[in-house]
Design a protein around this motif. Structure first.
Motif, PDB file in Angstrom:
ATOM      1  N   UNK A  87       1.995 -11.598  19.192  1.00 14.34           N
ATOM      2  CA  UNK A  87       0.605 -11.326  19.557  1.00 14.34           C
ATOM      3  C   UNK A  87       0.470  -9.917  20.145  1.00 14.34           C
ATOM      4  N   UNK A  88       1.588  -9.411  20.672  1.00 13.66           N
ATOM      5  CA  UNK A  88       1.518  -8.073  21.281  1.00 13.66           C
ATOM      6  C   UNK A  88       1.304  -6.975  20.229  1.00 13.66           C
ATOM      7  N   UNK A  89       1.647  -7.267  18.964  1.00 16.34           N
ATOM      8  CA  UNK A  89       1.401  -6.286  17.888  1.00 16.34           C
ATOM      9  C   UNK A  89      -0.080  -5.948  17.796  1.00 16.34           C
ATOM     10  N   UNK A  90      -0.915  -6.883  18.241  1.00 12.98           N
ATOM     11  CA  UNK A  90      -2.356  -6.729  18.026  1.00 12.98           C
ATOM     12  C   UNK A  90      -2.937  -5.567  18.818  1.00 12.98           C
ATOM     13  N   UNK A  91      -2.311  -5.248  19.920  1.00 15.27           N
ATOM     14  CA  UNK A  91      -2.823  -4.125  20.723  1.00 15.27           C
ATOM     15  C   UNK A  91      -2.735  -2.829  19.931  1.00 15.27           C
ATOM     16  N   UNK A  92      -1.594  -2.633  19.284  1.00 14.99           N
ATOM     17  CA  UNK A  92      -1.404  -1.420  18.475  1.00 14.99           C
ATOM     18  C   UNK A  92      -2.388  -1.415  17.307  1.00 14.99           C
ATOM     19  N   UNK A  93      -2.577  -2.588  16.692  1.00  9.86           N
ATOM     20  CA  UNK A  93      -3.513  -2.678  15.568  1.00  9.86           C
ATOM     21  C   UNK A  93      -4.935  -2.360  16.027  1.00  9.86           C
ATOM     22  N   UNK A  94      -5.253  -2.805  17.212  1.00 11.16           N
ATOM     23  CA  UNK A  94      -6.587  -2.565  17.750  1.00 11.16           C
ATOM     24  C   UNK A  94      -6.873  -1.068  17.862  1.00 11.16           C
ATOM     25  N   UNK A  95      -5.905  -0.336  18.422  1.00 13.65           N
ATOM     26  CA  UNK A  95      -6.061   1.120  18.551  1.00 13.65           C
ATOM     27  C   UNK A  95      -6.284   1.740  17.174  1.00 13.65           C
ATOM     28  N   UNK A  96      -5.447   1.294  16.243  1.00 11.74           N
ATOM     29  CA  UNK A  96      -5.473   1.859  14.896  1.00 11.74           C
ATOM     30  C   UNK A  96      -6.811   1.603  14.209  1.00 11.74           C
ATOM     31  N   UNK A  97      -7.426   0.471  14.506  1.00 13.20           N
ATOM     32  CA  UNK A  97      -8.625   0.058  13.775  1.00 13.20           C
ATOM     33  C   UNK A  97      -9.928   0.560  14.396  1.00 13.20           C
ATOM     34  N   UNK A  98      -9.851   1.133  15.582  1.00 13.33           N
ATOM     35  CA  UNK A  98     -11.083   1.561  16.258  1.00 13.33           C
ATOM     36  C   UNK A  98     -11.954   2.451  15.377  1.00 13.33           C
ATOM     37  N   UNK A  99     -11.306   3.327  14.607  1.00 18.00           N
ATOM     38  CA  UNK A  99     -12.061   4.294  13.808  1.00 18.00           C
ATOM     39  C   UNK A  99     -12.759   3.652  12.606  1.00 18.00           C
ATOM     40  N   UNK A 100     -12.336   2.442  12.227  1.00 17.20           N
ATOM     41  CA  UNK A 100     -12.932   1.795  11.045  1.00 17.20           C
ATOM     42  C   UNK A 100     -14.190   1.003  11.362  1.00 17.20           C
ATOM     43  N   UNK A 101     -14.378   0.689  12.618  1.00 14.50           N
ATOM     44  CA  UNK A 101     -15.415  -0.277  12.967  1.00 14.50           C
ATOM     45  C   UNK A 101     -16.798   0.139  12.499  1.00 14.50           C
ATOM     46  N   UNK A 105      -7.404 -10.074  22.074  1.00 10.76           N
ATOM     47  CA  UNK A 105      -6.597  -8.849  22.083  1.00 10.76           C
ATOM     48  C   UNK A 105      -7.192  -7.752  21.203  1.00 10.76           C
ATOM     49  N   UNK A 106      -8.093  -8.125  20.309  1.00 13.39           N
ATOM     50  CA  UNK A 106      -8.626  -7.143  19.358  1.00 13.39           C
ATOM     51  C   UNK A 106      -9.951  -6.547  19.811  1.00 13.39           C
ATOM     52  N   UNK A 107     -10.630  -7.170  20.720  1.00 14.45           N
ATOM     53  CA  UNK A 107     -11.931  -6.666  21.138  1.00 14.45           C
ATOM     54  C   UNK A 107     -13.029  -7.185  20.233  1.00 14.45           C
ATOM     55  N   UNK A 108     -14.243  -6.852  20.590  1.00 10.58           N
ATOM     56  CA  UNK A 108     -15.424  -7.481  20.000  1.00 10.58           C
ATOM     57  C   UNK A 108     -15.599  -7.342  18.485  1.00 10.58           C
ATOM     58  N   UNK A 152      -1.102  -9.309   9.168  1.00  9.63           N
ATOM     59  CA  UNK A 152      -0.326  -9.674  10.365  1.00  9.63           C
ATOM     60  C   UNK A 152      -0.322 -11.199  10.528  1.00  9.63           C
ATOM     61  N   UNK A 153      -1.487 -11.803  10.397  1.00  8.04           N
ATOM     62  CA  UNK A 153      -1.636 -13.249  10.574  1.00  8.04           C
ATOM     63  C   UNK A 153      -0.718 -14.009   9.617  1.00  8.04           C
ATOM     64  N   UNK A 154      -0.717 -13.565   8.365  1.00  2.55           N
ATOM     65  CA  UNK A 154       0.105 -14.187   7.335  1.00  2.55           C
ATOM     66  C   UNK A 154       1.579 -14.196   7.760  1.00  2.55           C
TER      67      UNK A 154
END
Lengths: 124, 185
Positions: A4-18, B151-154, B166-168
């Motif tokens: 689940x900790x991988x998600x923090x890094x993914x979150x940073x990476x995805x901010x620009x796509x939102x 963990x991903x935000x809104x 990742x989920x897969x």
């Protein structure tokens, strides 16, 4: 190892796509009633998701819908490009998914031999 | 349906059609010799009259468009493999449904690709609170969609390719671990 900790890094990476995703974008809608699932809708949806991931298409939304009464033509896949009519493809097989995404979703060319319905979005 | 995981997908779609925004899926690959799964939801539920008719494909399809053939299919495959389907429901309170199959029965359908079922279901139903308890005998893995979303935000959800990839991988890995811990590997 995934955690689940991988998600923090993914979150940073995805901010620009939102921002991009919140705007317009093409919709792909898959029939997921009992009829659709029995005909292979889950595999079609997985193939769509894989193809979008491979092509890095971030501005495409994948949705699902229930039975719409054309059970004999399942798996049904609808493609709606912004401002264009809703096109319904029937009897879709996993091998058709690449074509639908390359020809229609990306290039806007309707694949006539798979079409079973066409609906003007304004009339829905 | 060729796979139990397709039944699971189909029945969880029923929950969505019934207006559920929370679903608990429990799978146990070996519960005292039975392969079992249960689905609990907070959808609109069914009254007694509907509960009585729900296993009959001809009656149900006419009376309740939101149920259809899915339940009769599961009813059939469980009965054919020495198990049964239990359904409990109350209007306004949601539905609980548990299917069991004799694990080693020749007619028990294979589980199939349960990770694909969960992945496709989560991408297709953004905003749903989904919880899964995956068990093999006493070993257990608990997945909660909220712990991912938190963990991903809104604005980020399972529809992002990076997230469902990742989920897969994550679900495959954790289910493998449970199978190993439960003595199935």
């Amino acid at each position: 190892m995934k955690s689940l900790e991988d998600l923090k890094a993914l979150r940073e990476k995805l901010q620009s796509d939102i921002r991009v995703r919140e705007n317009d974008g093409t919709k792909i809608i898959i029939g997921m009633g009992t009829c659709g699932i029995a005909a292979g809708a889950r595999e079609i949806m997985a193939a769509v998701l894989d193809e979008l991931a491979v092509r890095k298409l971030k501005n495409v939304q994948v949705q699902q819908t229930g039975c719409i009464g054309m059970c004999e033509k399942e798996v049904l896949v609808d493609v709606v490009r912004p401002g264009e009519p809703r096109i319904t493809y029937g009897n879709v097989k996993p091998v058709d998914v690449k074509r639908i995404i390359a020809d229609h979703v990306i290039n806007g060319r309707i694949i006539e031999d798979l079409v079973v319905g066409k609906m003007d979005d304004a009339k829905i | 349906m060729k796979e139990i995981s397709l039944h699971i997908l189909d029945l969880m779609q029923n929950s969505i059609e019934a207006g559920a925004n929370w679903i608990l899926l429990e799978v146990n690959e070996d519960e005292d010799g039975f392969f079992t799964f249960s689905i609990t939801d907070n959808g609109r539920g069914m009254n007694e009259d509907m509960l009585k008719k729900i296993r009959d494909p001809f009656v149900t399809t006419r009376l309740t468009r939101n149920v259809g053939l899915g339940i009769p299919f599961v009813d059939m495959t469980t009965a054919q493999s020495g198990g049964r389907l239990i359904i409990k429901s109350k209007p306004g309170e949601g539905t609980f449904l548990k299917a069991s199959y004799l694990r080693n029965h020749l007619d028990r359908p294979p589980l199939g690709d349960v990770v694909n079922t969960v992945k496709v279901f989560l991408v297709g139903n953004p905003g749903l609170h989904f919880v899964m308890h995956y068990k093999v005998r006493q070993a257990e893995f608990i997945f909660d969609s909220q712990s991912v979303i938190k963990r991903l935000g809104e604005h980020i959800d399972f529809s992002y390719p990076e997230i469902y990839s990742w989920l897969d991988a994550y679900l495959k890995q954790e289910i493998d671990k449970v199978r190993e811990a439960g003595g199935l590997k």
